[in-house]
Design an enzyme around this catalytic site. Structure first.
Site, PDB file in Angstrom:
ATOM      1  N   ASP A 154       0.810  -1.222   0.000  1.00 34.67           N
ATOM      2  CA  ASP A 154       0.000   0.000   0.000  1.00 34.67           C
ATOM      3  C   ASP A 154       0.843   1.272   0.000  1.00 34.67           C
ATOM      4  O   ASP A 154       0.468   2.288   0.590  1.00 34.67           O
ATOM      5  CB  ASP A 154      -0.969  -0.005   1.210  1.00 34.67           C
ATOM      6  N   HIS A 192      -4.756  -1.983  -5.640  1.00 39.89           N
ATOM      7  CA  HIS A 192      -4.011  -0.822  -6.144  1.00 39.89           C
ATOM      8  C   HIS A 192      -4.996   0.256  -6.597  1.00 39.89           C
ATOM      9  O   HIS A 192      -5.883  -0.004  -7.415  1.00 39.89           O
ATOM     10  CB  HIS A 192      -3.110  -1.242  -7.312  1.00 39.89           C
TER      11      HIS A 192
END
Ligand code: GDP
Ligand code: IMO
Ligand code: MG
Length: 424
Positions: free
Chosen positions: A13, A41
């Site tokens: 992340d 994503h």
């Protein structure tokens, strides 16, 4: 470019989706080569936000072909849902998406097994995303996997699925979990299969031919280096190799063809799931950072754990991947902090210890050595030129670059494509 890899250097992340989308503007191919839909994503295009779990993040660009290469494991449900989102956006996938027949499939029993193991672990759970990653990769290495290739011959697929599902149902029974309904699952998979078949193509030839024709290829890493199956503190890992080594095995690109590795580094640390996090911050500061940064899992919605930047871990990430440049993301989120800390080393029992020297027990006990930096109060999200950043912010960036001995390509100060600060 020719072949460039973008990888997250922390626990996931880091903002890989944004950076891949941005750099893909210049790419002919964008390639996912490992992991599955445990990845989440985020790509922001104008006022719209998209979440990619399987399809490479660069697909929005006109001339880019998205490749799901052999190292990826595919959940047909998730794939088709993601395809539908893109089709609704007017993207003609028939010209833009190819899927390797070698990809293994995440099947209904894998998801049930993932959840069953996690629930059985109780307090010792690992915090997996429960989307079936560990069980699918373990079937792959124990010759029990079923691949995209198997979808081509439906009769063969059915017999393989039935054989596996019957065994898995016995295991699920020992966990007290209801079995997979074999005939219902096959009915659903038959429908999904027809959506997937048109995209199956040998990616090895495509990529190697692209290299020969000097086409530009961008590899999109998933999950972050600190979750690598071999190089992070097992069992608090994911089930694939997140280091650049995964590109060769997961796509067939020869190593000498990879020109550079760009690392994505979030200006602080986050982690979802269990496992040691040496620079973890708790309390009000953690809550403030999490809220300001929107630090909730893209795949599971879980609140992310927060921490200071860990340069000891990052030094390892840069070394093992031969990182030449980094992009620092979410710098804007640090505005307003009086004091910013950075971990420069770990101490254990009065001695320095390296990240790679730690198993999970050691990593849980190390004491980070911190260096403090004065923060800045200004909102930097509209700044696009390095010299306009507050002096304290520039000092922070320069320290990181020097410590890691890498060049900072640019800094990201917002989720949008153009919210970037060019370096000097
Ligand atoms: P990935 O898994 O590495 O692609 O990252 P995620 O998408 O899971 O999480 C990153 C989050 O931060 C997403 O919500 C992005 O839209 C957002 N983001 C990326 N870069 C920046 C940035 O520089 N500033 C801010 N404020 N948000 C960012
Ligand atoms: P992106 O690509 C953050 C973590 C899970 C868990 C561990 C094992 O968005 O950065 P798994 O489901 O893979 O068996 O879970 O790995 N994990 C991630 N954490 N971002 C990710 O992906 C992750 N992919 C896996 O939270 O701790
Ligand atoms: Mg993510």
């Amino acid at each position: 470019m020719p072949a460039v890899s973008v990888i997250g250097l922390q626990w996931g992340d880091e903002g890989k989706g944004k950076i891949v989308d941005l750099l893909a503007g210049n790419a002919d191919y964008v390639v996912r080569y490992h992991g599955g839909n445990n990845a989440g994503h985020t790509v922001v295009v104008g006022t719209k936000k998209f979440f990619f779990h399987l399809i490479p993040s660069g697909i929005f660009h006109k001339n880019t072909t998205a490749v799901i290469a052999n190292g990826v494991i595919l959940d047909p449900e998730v794939l088709v849902a993601e395809m539908d989102t893109l089709i609704k956006e007017g993207i003609n996938l028939s010209k833009k998406l190819i899927i390797s027949p070698r990809c293994h499939l995440i099947l209904p029993y894998h998801k049930k097994l993932d959840a069953a193991y996690e629930n059985a672990r109780g307090k010792k759970k690992l915090g997996t995303t429960k989307v079936g990653i560990g069980p699918t990769y373990s079937d792959k290495v124990s010759y029990n996997g079923i691949r995209v290739y198997d979808l081509i011959d439906w009769k063969d697929f059915c017999s393989k699925f039935e054989f596996q599902a019957k065994i898995k149902n016995k295991i699920l029974k020992t966990f007290g979990v209801p079995p997979v309904n074999i005939s219902k699952s096959l009915l659903r998979l038959k429908k999904l299969r027809t959506r997937i078949l048109p995209y199956i193509k040998d990616c090895f030839e495509v990529l190697n031919d692209a290299v020969r024709r000097k086409k530009k290829i961008l590899f999109e890493g998933a999950h972050g280096i600190m979750l690598d199956l071999d190089w992070s503190p097992y069992p608090y890992t994911t089930a694939s190799n997140t280091i650049v080594g995964g590109i060769n095995t997961g796509s067939g690109l020869p190593f000498k063809s990879l020109d550079s590795v760009i690392g994505v580094v979030k200006a602080f640390t986050s982690r979802v799931g269990e496992g040691p996090l040496p620079t973890e911050i708790t309390g009000r500061l953690a809550v403030a950072l999490r809220e300001r940064g929107g630090e909730y899992g893209t795949t599971t919605g879980r609140p992310r754990r927060m921490g200071w930047l860990d340069l000891e871990a990052l030094r390892f990430s840069c070394k093992i991947n031969n990182v030449s440049e980094i992009v620092i993301t979410k710098l804007d989120i640090l505005s307003g902090l009086i004091d910013i800390k950075v971990c420069t080393a770990y101490m254990l029992g009065g001695r320095k210890i390296n990240y790679a020297g730690c198993g999970y027990r050691e990593l849980a006990r190390v004491k980070p050595v911190y260096r403090s930096f004065p923060g800045w109060i200004e909102d930097i999200s509209e700044i696009r030129t390095y010299s306009k950043l507050p002096k304290e912010c520039r000092n922070y960036l320069e320290f990181i670059a020097k410590f890691l001995d890498v060049k900072i390509k640019f800094a990201s100060v917002g989720a949008e494509r153009n919210a970037n600060v060019k370096m000097k």
